[in-house]
Design an enzyme around this catalytic site. Structure first.
Site, PDB file in Angstrom:
ATOM      1  N   SER A   1      41.388  43.382  41.676  1.00 44.36           N
ATOM      2  CA  SER A   1      41.508  42.635  40.426  1.00 44.36           C
ATOM      3  C   SER A   1      42.826  43.014  39.760  1.00 44.36           C
ATOM      4  O   SER A   1      43.358  44.103  40.010  1.00 44.36           O
ATOM      5  CB  SER A   1      40.343  43.022  39.498  1.00 44.36           C
TER       6      SER A   1
ATOM      7  N   TYR B   1      35.572  49.759  35.172  1.00 43.75           N
ATOM      8  CA  TYR B   1      35.820  48.645  36.100  1.00 43.75           C
ATOM      9  C   TYR B   1      37.220  48.760  36.696  1.00 43.75           C
ATOM     10  O   TYR B   1      37.409  48.596  37.906  1.00 43.75           O
ATOM     11  CB  TYR B   1      35.646  47.320  35.342  1.00 43.75           C
TER      12      TYR B   1
END
Ligand SMILES: NC(=O)c1ccc[n+]([C@@H]2O[C@H](COP(=O)([O-])OP(=O)(O)OC[C@H]3O[C@@H](n4cnc5c(N)ncnc54)[C@H](O)[C@@H]3O)[C@@H](O)[C@H]2O)c1
Length: 252
Positions: free
Chosen positions: A140, A153
């Site tokens: 990501s 995350y």
């Protein structure tokens, strides 16, 4: 479509909706046979039915070694071998670190990090048997550049980038390529925890308008072509890359 993946045998995780499903649809449209692995059985069965005879669904918990091993073994048997492993399953938990539970941290890392290790570990013997292969990991933008509430995350997605680079170097002599896809904001419900943390939809829209040079989120369909490219022989000289597809955010 032009048969860019004719004859390719692909296992993809996390592909019953959104980014993964778009990738699976594109794989099939380009001529591949595809096994979808996901924990969501009803959505998985529906997706496999929708995508046709070249697709089979297998239930998996990507954080569990026995389950991943079963996915890879049964998947490769049905496919008659394995050319590509696309690891797209992921979860997002947001929150300030002082309030972040250890159990949540471990669960996040179980799906976002351990799963990448387990999938690769069990797929590599099959890819070696094929004489070449491609492992596509899903990181990501958050793995390169974090944000408030995203420390856990971001750490998990950063680990995917480091794992990708090192594994690519380990597997290059076997002609197995390993790359990671790093999407920015993609318009799926996956981001709900981050949006809630930010203060809701309008706060997210304002942030995207301010942050993203292209001024908007991506659709899942705009991410899928990168999966196809990395699965195909067109990317035969590309390995150890973590490729941003983020509307320009990372370099802005
Ligand atoms: N949406 C975004 O903005 C965005 C941005 C960057 C990266 N990503 C990454 O893209 C990937 C797909 O995200 P998406 O937006 O399509 O969301 P999504 O929720 O549709 O996809 C995640 C999939 O993973 C599956 N999954 C979760 N835990 C699992 C487990 N333990 N075992 C098996 N399957 C499991 C879910 O059922 C789901 O199908 C994720 O890895 C995510 O981190 C998304």
């Amino acid at each position: 479509m032009t048969g860019r993946l004719n004859g390719k045998r692909i296992i993809i995780t996390g592909a019953v909706a959104n980014i993964g499903k778009e990738a699976a649809m594109s794989f099939v449209a380009e001529g591949a046979c595809v096994v979808i692995g996901d924990r969501d059985e009803s959505a998985g069965m529906a997706a496999a039915k929708e995508l046709g005879d070249a697709v089979r669904f297998l239930k998996v918990d990507v954080s569990d070694e026995a389950s991943v091993s079963a996915l890879i073994e049964e998947g490769a048997e049905w496919l008659g071998g394995l050319d590509v492993l696309a690891q797209n399953a992921g979860v997002q938990f947001s929150g300030n670190i002082v309030d972040f539970d250890v159990a949540r941290w471990d669960a996040l890392f179980g799906v976002n990090v351990r799963a990448h290790f387990l999938g690769a570990k069990h797929a590599i013997p099959h890819l070696k048997a094929s004489g070449k292969g491609s492992i596509i990991n899903t990181s990501s933008l958050a793995g390169k550049r974090g944000g408030p509430g995203l420390a856990a995350y971001s750490a998990s997605k950063g680990a995917v980038i480091a794992f990708t680079t090192a594994l690519a170097l380990e597997l290059a002599p076997d002609n197995i390529r390993v790359n990671a896809i790093c999407p920015g904001w993609v318009d799926t419900a996956f981001n709900r925890p981050a949006i809630d943390f930010m203060g809701g939809q309008s706060a997210q829209e304002a942030k995207i308008a301010a942050l993203v040079p292209l001024g908007r989120q991506a659709s899942s369909a705009e991410i899928a072509p990168l999966f196809v490219y990395l699965a195909s022989d067109e990317s035969s000289y590309m390995t150890a890359q973590s490729i941003g597809i983020d509307g320009g955010v990372y370099n802005s």
